[in-house]
Design a protein around this motif. Sequence first.
Motif, short mmCIF file in Angstrom:
data_model
loop_
_atom_site.label_atom_id
_atom_site.label_comp_id
_atom_site.label_asym_id
_atom_site.label_seq_id
_atom_site.Cartn_x
_atom_site.Cartn_y
_atom_site.Cartn_z
N ASP A 189 -9.17 -1.66 0.47
CA ASP A 189 -8.04 -0.80 0.88
C ASP A 189 -7.32 -0.15 -0.30
O ASP A 189 -7.06 1.05 -0.31
N ARG A 190 -7.01 -0.98 -1.29
CA ARG A 190 -6.24 -0.45 -2.42
C ARG A 190 -7.07 0.52 -3.26
O ARG A 190 -6.57 1.48 -3.81
N LYS A 199 -7.28 6.28 5.89
CA LYS A 199 -7.97 5.13 5.28
C LYS A 199 -8.54 4.20 6.36
O LYS A 199 -9.69 3.77 6.25
N ILE A 248 -7.09 3.91 -1.81
CA ILE A 248 -5.86 4.62 -2.17
C ILE A 248 -5.95 5.17 -3.60
O ILE A 248 -5.63 6.33 -3.85
N THR A 249 -6.43 4.34 -4.52
CA THR A 249 -6.45 4.81 -5.91
C THR A 249 -7.67 5.70 -6.19
O THR A 249 -7.52 6.84 -6.64
N PHE A 308 -7.81 8.65 -2.83
CA PHE A 308 -6.64 9.50 -2.58
C PHE A 308 -5.98 9.97 -3.89
O PHE A 308 -5.81 11.17 -4.11
N LEU A 364 -2.60 6.68 5.21
CA LEU A 364 -2.97 5.30 5.55
C LEU A 364 -3.82 5.26 6.83
O LEU A 364 -4.76 4.46 6.94
N LEU A 398 0.71 4.11 -3.00
CA LEU A 398 0.48 5.55 -2.76
C LEU A 398 1.64 6.38 -3.31
O LEU A 398 1.43 7.35 -4.06
N GLU A 420 0.82 -1.23 0.00
CA GLU A 420 0.00 0.00 0.00
C GLU A 420 0.85 1.27 0.00
O GLU A 420 0.52 2.25 -0.66
#
Length: 239
Positions: A48-49, A30, A52-53, A56, A27, A7, A3
């Motif tokens: 989760d991923r 998140k 991030i994409t 964020f 993080l 990022l 992760e």
Amino acid sequence: MNERELLAQGALLLGIELDQKQINQLLRYKELLLEWNQKLNLTAITDDREIITKHFLDCLTVNKATNMKDIKTLIDIGTGAGFPGLVIKIVYPHIDIILVDALNKRLNFLNEVIRELKLEKISCVHSRAEDLGKKEEYREAFDMCASRAVANLAVLSEYTLPFVKQGGYLLALKGQKLDEELEQGSKAIQILGGKLEEIVDATVPFTELNHRIAKIIKVNKTAKKYPRKAGEPTKNPLG
Ligand code: SAM
């Protein structure tokens, strides 16, 4: 790719070098988002991923549209769970930021993130944009307004342009329907003192998503009668 790498590499693709503190803060944000999402409806994205994409990195596409180093004050209208304003705060800590949303429950979450991450020069306001935009201290007070997924451009312009200084910008993070929205919204943008300066296309790293960012400059002051009373912009869009 873990992760942290996702990022850091994603941000680099957008021209941003994140430091370890910023990665840790994002993080933790998140984690809090996932935790609070069990009680509040904050986001439909729970992987989760993908947070991030699709949250964020998606918000950080603003870096493609402008040099954020030049911005000192920013308001995010309809911030929801902090997108894009809270992400911008973490990555550009020098900016003074106001997050605005009509739903108080979401602000409780935002205040908790701000407290935990010890963020400074950021505050949350519980208000409808139409009410806040009438208040003298907020009118034409910001270098930039950034907004994602709140309303079509005709309506969004009335929500946001009253807050932007002359010479400042509205960055509207839009998708593939931007041309259609511009056709319906261009008159409203003009009435409110704005002018489309540029459309910036930006791919969100590690996704199939393509943002189209409308970069609207505030050329004239917004007449005092705007924004109209709460609900009116959606009921009867300008233009
Ligand atoms: N900007 C966030 C994002 O991209 O994830 C949230 C998008 S969510 C679809 C729209 C948000 O705008 C909601 O949190 C809603 O409460 C807020 N909103 C809608 N109309 C508003 C208004 N007139 N004034 C203030 N907030 C508003």
